[in-house]
Design an enzyme around this catalytic site. Structure first.
Site, mmCIF file in Angstrom:
data_model
loop_
_atom_site.group_PDB
_atom_site.id
_atom_site.type_symbol
_atom_site.label_atom_id
_atom_site.label_comp_id
_atom_site.label_asym_id
_atom_site.label_seq_id
_atom_site.Cartn_x
_atom_site.Cartn_y
_atom_site.Cartn_z
ATOM 1 N N LYS A 37 -11.259 4.303 26.903
ATOM 2 C CA LYS A 37 -10.753 5.564 27.445
ATOM 3 C C LYS A 37 -11.240 6.742 26.619
ATOM 4 O O LYS A 37 -11.641 7.783 27.162
ATOM 5 C CB LYS A 37 -9.225 5.541 27.497
ATOM 6 C CG LYS A 37 -8.627 6.848 28.027
ATOM 7 C CD LYS A 37 -7.112 6.817 28.067
ATOM 8 C CE LYS A 37 -6.555 8.154 28.534
ATOM 9 N NZ LYS A 37 -5.078 8.184 28.590
ATOM 10 N N ASP A 88 -3.759 21.548 27.379
ATOM 11 C CA ASP A 88 -3.099 21.412 28.670
ATOM 12 C C ASP A 88 -4.099 20.691 29.546
ATOM 13 O O ASP A 88 -5.307 20.973 29.512
ATOM 14 C CB ASP A 88 -2.707 22.761 29.276
ATOM 15 C CG ASP A 88 -1.725 22.574 30.431
ATOM 16 O OD1 ASP A 88 -0.823 21.718 30.304
ATOM 17 O OD2 ASP A 88 -1.853 23.256 31.456
ATOM 18 N N SER A 89 -3.610 19.734 30.261
ATOM 19 C CA SER A 89 -4.516 18.925 31.075
ATOM 20 C C SER A 89 -3.804 18.480 32.330
ATOM 21 O O SER A 89 -2.575 18.539 32.428
ATOM 22 C CB SER A 89 -4.995 17.705 30.272
ATOM 23 O OG SER A 89 -3.891 16.927 29.855
ATOM 24 N N GLY A 125 1.920 9.368 23.304
ATOM 25 C CA GLY A 125 0.629 8.812 23.711
ATOM 26 C C GLY A 125 -0.508 9.774 23.408
ATOM 27 O O GLY A 125 -1.576 9.379 22.920
ATOM 28 N N LYS A 126 -0.272 11.053 23.662
ATOM 29 C CA LYS A 126 -1.286 12.076 23.394
ATOM 30 C C LYS A 126 -1.508 12.223 21.886
ATOM 31 O O LYS A 126 -2.645 12.377 21.425
ATOM 32 C CB LYS A 126 -0.856 13.403 24.014
ATOM 33 C CG LYS A 126 -1.935 14.465 24.022
ATOM 34 C CD LYS A 126 -1.426 15.769 24.637
ATOM 35 C CE LYS A 126 -1.251 15.682 26.130
ATOM 36 N NZ LYS A 126 -0.956 17.024 26.713
ATOM 37 N N TYR A 169 -1.273 10.062 35.011
ATOM 38 C CA TYR A 169 -1.906 9.557 36.233
ATOM 39 C C TYR A 169 -2.932 8.458 35.967
ATOM 40 O O TYR A 169 -3.654 8.053 36.877
ATOM 41 C CB TYR A 169 -2.576 10.717 36.983
ATOM 42 C CG TYR A 169 -1.597 11.735 37.527
ATOM 43 C CD1 TYR A 169 -1.010 11.569 38.782
ATOM 44 C CD2 TYR A 169 -1.245 12.853 36.780
ATOM 45 C CE1 TYR A 169 -0.103 12.496 39.281
ATOM 46 C CE2 TYR A 169 -0.343 13.788 37.265
ATOM 47 C CZ TYR A 169 0.227 13.601 38.511
ATOM 48 O OH TYR A 169 1.126 14.512 38.999
#
Length: 202
Positions: free
Chosen positions: A177, A70-71, A11-12, A156
């Site tokens: 998004k 990184d998130s 997805g990323k 999330y």
């Protein structure tokens, strides 16, 4: 210029390819395409530190320049948790659904004004030798919904209501998004420096 995106999250990878598609001269490689595997201990105390560790590990494994992010989610009522442990909030190997369930349980009984939160993302680009070239960060403010909703996105997204929206991140289209997300903000700050870097390498 070939740059390896250090993520195993499909997805990323899709999001980055969409957001960086307008950059001429960029060939974004994936770990799967190159047959690389990363085993990085994400034990840093910030998203930036973890992103840098991942980018350097990817560069070392591939011999290419590498980009990593990184998130995670910072919830004010939980003093910033899950934070850098967002992917492992419900334990090592936890699914997105398990992490979301634990989060909703932790906030049970709190009103909308007590559920403020934000997504945060740090992006780092390193050269093939591991030297840091670029670093940007982005945030997306919002609050945690009372129940999960939507099937888009990942992580999330189903429980996060972006500021000014009545639907969760998972209910937005990919285009919507990518206009407001923490990752989109970090990428937007990255575009011009990355364009300059690509021009130098051509």
């Amino acid at each position: 210029m070939r740059i390896l995106l250090a993520t195993g999250n499909p997805g990323k990878l899709r999001e980055y390819r969409r957001m960086l598609s307008g950059l001429e001269g960029l060939q974004l490689e994936s770990l799967q395409t190159l047959g690389c595997e990363l085993d990085v201990d994400e034990d840093g105390n910030s998203f930036y530190v973890n992103a840098l560790k991942k980018a350097r590990a990817a560069a070392k494994a591939s011999g290419l320049a590498a980009m990593a992010d990184d998130s995670g989610l910072e919830v004010d009522a939980l003093e910033g948790r899950p934070g850098v442990r967002s992917a492992r909030y419900a334990g090592e190997g936890a699914s997105d659904a398990q992490n979301n369930e634990k989060l909703l349980a932790a906030l049970a009984g709190l009103g909308p004004d007590e559920r403020t939160a934000r997504f945060r993302c740090a992006i780092v680009v390193v050269a093939a030798d591991g030297e840091e070239l670029l670093h940007t960060e982005g945030t997306c403010e919002g609050r945690i919904a009372e129940a999960a909703s939507g099937s888009g996105g990942f992580g999330y997204d189903p429980v996060f209501l972006p500021q000014g929206r009545r639907v969760t991140m998972a209910e937005l289209s990919p285009e919507q998004k990518n206009q407001i997300s923490h990752r989109a903000e970090a990428v937007a700050a990255l575009l011009e420096p990355l364009r300059h870097l690509l021009a130098q390498s051509s």
